[in-house]
Design a protein around this motif. Structure first.
Motif, PDB file in Angstrom:
ATOM      1  N   GLY A 162      -4.385 102.211 -62.230  1.00  0.00           N
ATOM      2  CA  GLY A 162      -4.444 101.486 -60.974  1.00  0.00           C
ATOM      3  C   GLY A 162      -5.728 100.692 -60.803  1.00  0.00           C
ATOM      4  O   GLY A 162      -6.534 100.536 -61.730  1.00  0.00           O
ATOM      5  N   TYR A 163      -5.925 100.201 -59.586  1.00  0.00           N
ATOM      6  CA  TYR A 163      -7.081  99.336 -59.317  1.00  0.00           C
ATOM      7  C   TYR A 163      -8.394 100.064 -59.573  1.00  0.00           C
ATOM      8  O   TYR A 163      -9.307  99.520 -60.200  1.00  0.00           O
ATOM      9  CB  TYR A 163      -7.026  98.834 -57.872  1.00  0.00           C
TER      10      TYR A 163
ATOM     11  N   LYS B  31       4.724  97.258 -56.952  1.00  0.00           N
ATOM     12  CA  LYS B  31       3.689  96.401 -57.530  1.00  0.00           C
ATOM     13  C   LYS B  31       3.719  95.011 -56.901  1.00  0.00           C
ATOM     14  O   LYS B  31       4.736  94.586 -56.340  1.00  0.00           O
ATOM     15  CB  LYS B  31       3.924  96.215 -59.037  1.00  0.00           C
TER      16      LYS B  31
ATOM     17  N   SER C 240      -4.156  94.948 -61.498  1.00  0.00           N
ATOM     18  CA  SER C 240      -3.715  96.163 -60.792  1.00  0.00           C
ATOM     19  C   SER C 240      -4.035  96.113 -59.307  1.00  0.00           C
ATOM     20  O   SER C 240      -4.285  97.149 -58.676  1.00  0.00           O
ATOM     21  CB  SER C 240      -4.324  97.415 -61.425  1.00  0.00           C
TER      22      SER C 240
END
Length: 327
Positions: A225-226, A143, A150
């Protein structure tokens, strides 16, 4: 009351997560006007002398701080409250120290562990922090150490490697993750977001939200996530619905999530509103992933959903955040 909304300056080529602050500013401005306040709005930059001059010229009674990054860097988020401290203008939300410490995720995890708050083991490019003092083992998720939303999180963020290879993965990923990364032990389990809102008798825990991994996630990383947050229509976005309904079997877990969230609020001396993110593994033990002391206020984000579930109008929540400044 004259309220100045302070937000990120948004670049012409801004990503979806960076553009979101404009929507937050829009709904906060509407709420302030509904409450009868005069609402102003400016972007915050790295030119601190100019920022200070513009803020002073507007003569706000209070600043509603929505700054999430400065010059597109989450590492600099604390500059906004720091400048407001220096020029003596009151503001909403967490203070400078809390904003800095919670934004630096490895540093926040150190404080959590020192206070006895459970958080997954982690590893930086230089050292590791494991409960048993041994080297990192098993699957880890790489990360950003400073960026939020994210950024950079996806299927390729999971790494199953020994300590040496894990540190190499951290170094390799850092440029795409805001310049600094770390690896956190991956907890394959349930994910919860707990929103907190200041009130006259202290922080209130809003309805517990669980992110459900719906559909067939075979071959995919079960993480938010993104794409899950910012790619509308993607499998990840469609496959991570939020739920607020739980059976009696979860009563003890939800009570523990509330207690740990309030403990984080006190540990970091938070104000206004906040969100604590958890993972719960197969052993049923909740682990704090992140403490966000400036969570997103957009209508489609988790905080607004928790307010709606609690039947708290958004304008009323904004009023409570402002009232917390007076206290």
């Amino acid at each position: 009351m004259r309220v100045l909304i302070l937000r990120d300056e948004v670049a012409a080529d801004a990503r979806a997560d960076e553009l979101d602050v404009l929507e937050q500013a829009r709904v906060v401005r509407r709420a302030l006007e509904e409450l009868g306040h005069e609402a102003l709005e400016i972007g915050f930059s790295l030119d601190l002398d100019d920022d200070a001059a513009r803020i002073r010229a507007l003569r706000p009674d209070v600043v509603f701080n929505l700054v999430e990054s400065v010059a597109r860097s989450g590492r600099l988020i604390h500059l906004a409250p720091a400048l407001l401290d220096v020029i003596g203008v009151p503001y909403t939300g967490a203070g400078t120290e809390a904003m800095f410490v919670t934004s630096g995720k490895p540093l926040a995890k150190r404080m959590l562990r020192l206070d006895g708050v459970p958080t997954p083991d982690w590893c930086t490019a230089r050292e590791h922090f494991t409960a048993d003092g041994g080297p990192p083992r098993g699957v880890h998720i790489v990360k950003s150490a400073w960026e939020h939303g994210s950024l950079g999180l996806g299927d390729d963020s999971l790494v199953d490697a020994g300590a040496r290879d894990l540190r190499a993965a951290i170094r390799d990923a850092a440029p795409a993750l805001g310049g600094e990364a770390f690896a956190e032990a991956y907890v394959d389990g349930r994910e919860f977001n707990i929103a907190l809102l200041a009130g006259p008798r202290g922080p209130e825990v809003l309805p517990h939200a669980e992110i459900v991994f719906a559909g067939d996630w075979t071959g995919r990383a079960r993480i938010v996530g993104y794409d899950a947050k910012w790619a509308d229509g993607s499998f990840e976005a469609e496959g991570t619905p939020r739920r607020f309904d739980f059976g009696p079997d979860d009563d003890a877990l939800l009570a523990e999530l509330s207690a740990l969230s309030l403990r984080c609020w006190r540990l970091f001396d938070l104000h206004g509103h906040a969100r604590v993110d958890f993972r719960v593994g197969a052993d049923g033990r909740p682990l704090v992933l992140e403490v966000n002391c400036n969570p997103c206020l957009s209508p489609d984000a988790g905080f607004a959903a928790a307010l709606e579930r609690a039947r708290i109008p958004f304008a009323r929540a904004v009023a409570r955040v402002l009232d917390d400044v007076r206290r």
